[in-house]
Motif scaffolding. Sequence first.
Motif, PDB file in Angstrom:
ATOM      1  N   PRO A 175      22.054  75.835 -68.548  1.00 35.19           N
ATOM      2  CA  PRO A 175      21.520  74.612 -67.860  1.00 35.19           C
ATOM      3  C   PRO A 175      22.232  73.497 -67.905  1.00 35.19           C
ATOM      4  O   PRO A 175      22.207  72.917 -66.653  1.00 35.19           O
ATOM      5  N   ALA A 176      23.046  73.282 -68.880  1.00 29.71           N
ATOM      6  CA  ALA A 176      24.102  71.983 -68.531  1.00 29.71           C
ATOM      7  C   ALA A 176      25.063  72.153 -67.467  1.00 29.71           C
ATOM      8  O   ALA A 176      25.679  71.426 -67.178  1.00 29.71           O
ATOM      9  N   ALA A 177      25.443  73.603 -67.444  1.00 24.69           N
ATOM     10  CA  ALA A 177      26.478  73.921 -66.333  1.00 24.69           C
ATOM     11  C   ALA A 177      26.070  73.722 -64.965  1.00 24.69           C
ATOM     12  O   ALA A 177      26.903  73.645 -63.853  1.00 24.69           O
ATOM     13  N   ILE A 178      24.576  73.717 -64.639  1.00 24.84           N
ATOM     14  CA  ILE A 178      24.084  73.796 -63.398  1.00 24.84           C
ATOM     15  C   ILE A 178      24.037  72.232 -62.947  1.00 24.84           C
ATOM     16  O   ILE A 178      23.013  71.469 -63.651  1.00 24.84           O
ATOM     17  N   ASN A 179      24.735  71.886 -61.862  1.00 29.24           N
ATOM     18  CA  ASN A 179      24.550  70.623 -61.244  1.00 29.24           C
ATOM     19  C   ASN A 179      24.592  70.684 -59.789  1.00 29.24           C
ATOM     20  O   ASN A 179      24.810  71.839 -59.068  1.00 29.24           O
ATOM     21  N   PRO A 180      24.265  69.569 -58.974  1.00 29.48           N
ATOM     22  CA  PRO A 180      24.261  69.392 -57.670  1.00 29.48           C
ATOM     23  C   PRO A 180      25.371  70.258 -56.751  1.00 29.48           C
ATOM     24  O   PRO A 180      25.155  70.883 -55.866  1.00 29.48           O
ATOM     25  N   ILE A 181      26.668  69.895 -57.425  1.00 27.07           N
ATOM     26  CA  ILE A 181      27.788  70.363 -56.778  1.00 27.07           C
ATOM     27  C   ILE A 181      28.021  71.933 -57.056  1.00 27.07           C
ATOM     28  O   ILE A 181      28.296  72.624 -55.880  1.00 27.07           O
ATOM     29  N   LEU A 182      27.756  72.508 -58.062  1.00 28.90           N
ATOM     30  CA  LEU A 182      27.654  73.970 -58.287  1.00 28.90           C
ATOM     31  C   LEU A 182      26.865  74.410 -57.546  1.00 28.90           C
ATOM     32  O   LEU A 182      26.913  75.506 -56.664  1.00 28.90           O
ATOM     33  N   ILE A 183      25.421  73.886 -57.144  1.00 23.31           N
ATOM     34  CA  ILE A 183      24.254  74.510 -56.434  1.00 23.31           C
ATOM     35  C   ILE A 183      24.740  74.689 -54.984  1.00 23.31           C
ATOM     36  O   ILE A 183      24.622  75.659 -54.231  1.00 23.31           O
ATOM     37  N   ARG A 184      25.404  73.557 -54.470  1.00 29.46           N
ATOM     38  CA  ARG A 184      25.838  73.355 -53.110  1.00 29.46           C
ATOM     39  C   ARG A 184      26.564  74.384 -52.781  1.00 29.46           C
ATOM     40  O   ARG A 184      26.809  75.007 -51.768  1.00 29.46           O
ATOM     41  N   THR A 185      27.814  74.373 -53.805  1.00 25.70           N
ATOM     42  CA  THR A 185      28.903  75.403 -53.465  1.00 25.70           C
ATOM     43  C   THR A 185      28.420  76.748 -53.504  1.00 25.70           C
ATOM     44  O   THR A 185      28.996  77.584 -52.588  1.00 25.70           O
ATOM     45  N   LYS A 233      15.928  70.354 -51.223  1.00 25.01           N
ATOM     46  CA  LYS A 233      15.105  69.605 -50.210  1.00 25.01           C
ATOM     47  C   LYS A 233      16.608  69.001 -49.330  1.00 25.01           C
ATOM     48  O   LYS A 233      16.347  69.148 -48.141  1.00 25.01           O
ATOM     49  N   GLU A 234      17.592  68.642 -50.197  1.00 26.06           N
ATOM     50  CA  GLU A 234      18.644  68.127 -49.175  1.00 26.06           C
ATOM     51  C   GLU A 234      19.289  69.105 -48.444  1.00 26.06           C
ATOM     52  O   GLU A 234      19.456  68.534 -47.309  1.00 26.06           O
ATOM     53  N   MET A 235      19.237  70.324 -49.118  1.00 24.41           N
ATOM     54  CA  MET A 235      20.046  71.349 -48.063  1.00 24.41           C
ATOM     55  C   MET A 235      19.011  71.554 -46.706  1.00 24.41           C
ATOM     56  O   MET A 235      19.623  71.921 -46.023  1.00 24.41           O
ATOM     57  N   SER A 236      17.935  71.945 -47.312  1.00 25.10           N
ATOM     58  CA  SER A 236      16.866  72.173 -46.338  1.00 25.10           C
ATOM     59  C   SER A 236      16.798  71.273 -45.127  1.00 25.10           C
ATOM     60  O   SER A 236      16.932  71.566 -44.023  1.00 25.10           O
ATOM     61  N   ASP A 237      16.731  69.970 -45.732  1.00 30.49           N
ATOM     62  CA  ASP A 237      16.744  69.052 -44.535  1.00 30.49           C
ATOM     63  C   ASP A 237      17.966  68.823 -43.576  1.00 30.49           C
ATOM     64  O   ASP A 237      18.017  68.518 -42.348  1.00 30.49           O
ATOM     65  N   ALA A 238      19.093  69.264 -44.164  1.00 31.66           N
ATOM     66  CA  ALA A 238      20.476  69.473 -43.615  1.00 31.66           C
ATOM     67  C   ALA A 238      20.483  70.651 -42.531  1.00 31.66           C
ATOM     68  O   ALA A 238      21.512  71.008 -41.899  1.00 31.66           O
TER      69      ALA A 238
END
Length: 348
Positions: A175-185, A233-238
Amino acid sequence: MDENRKIKLGISIGDLNGIGCEVALKTFQDSRMLDFCTPIFFASSKTIAAQTKALHMDMRYNGIQEASKAIDGKLNVVNVWKEIPNLQFGEATEEAGSYAIKSLKAAVEALKSGDIDVLVTAPINKNNIQSDDFKFPGHTDYLAEELEGESLMFMVTDGLKVGLLTDHLAVKDAPAAINPILIRTKVRTIEKSLTMDFGVRSPKIALLGINPHSGDNGTIGKEDEEVLKPVIKEMSDAGHFVFGPYAADSFFGSDAYKNFDAILAAYHDQGLIPFKTLSFGNGVNYTAGLNKVRTSPDHGTAYEIAGKGEADHSSFKEAVFSAIRIFRNRTEYAELTENVLQKQRTRR
């Protein structure tokens, strides 16, 4: 690419005391496989001879000193070492680990230099491979350092593709390793792989929740509400076709996975347990996102049956076919992209 050109397929032999050599040799015991590629084992002729003798297999092979000398229509063996390693089937020995890494390193160098087109890796033991000059938890992490790109552990079959946000990481640390940058990548890596490697247009991706029931609106952990949902949501909106987070406990049993081109799981077992349950024996572990193609079977060393001739080679055979298909898809995609760019340059 010339459709008639034989793809040079490198094979790292994995743990000699496991079933890696057995499933690889069984795959090419069928001479028809030589119509699809030129197999190149990274080991030694004496090592392969010892394996075939122990497994009561009758195999012919061509010993060579470097992969560039491989001959089409034959099973080729690059002599990475001269000595004959001790065979102790079923035992996790330091010696077997060291030869597994020698094979892997030689194969990766050949992959980087272009002497082989793709790499299929036989299973290793993540414990006995550790040494002063190899401190990686597995193939994926080593390849990520050696090859260009953003690596992703991607378990694939025709009807199911599962990627991992975190792979060989303790559950308590995920859980601590999962962050927005990792998800987007990871989402972008899956999208690119689906398009380039599997020919999927406008891929749809489902993300599984980190916590049970995706956190139940923050009642069972806040990671889904505070990390996953905003990025989705951010990626979906994009304009990305990204959906979720979905509760992992019912997602596969309800067949919801069939509505998506790929699923992105939060951690190793969340993705691999359902994947192997639904496709064991036919699944392939693909390291997506890199500038070279590497696949492997979806099983481990299977020490309990090693040396008995009982190993099922279906997954290794599928790993071979997957590597060939992905390489050809990738080559075709690159050629089409170059043609489009060339037309655009001409119009200017």
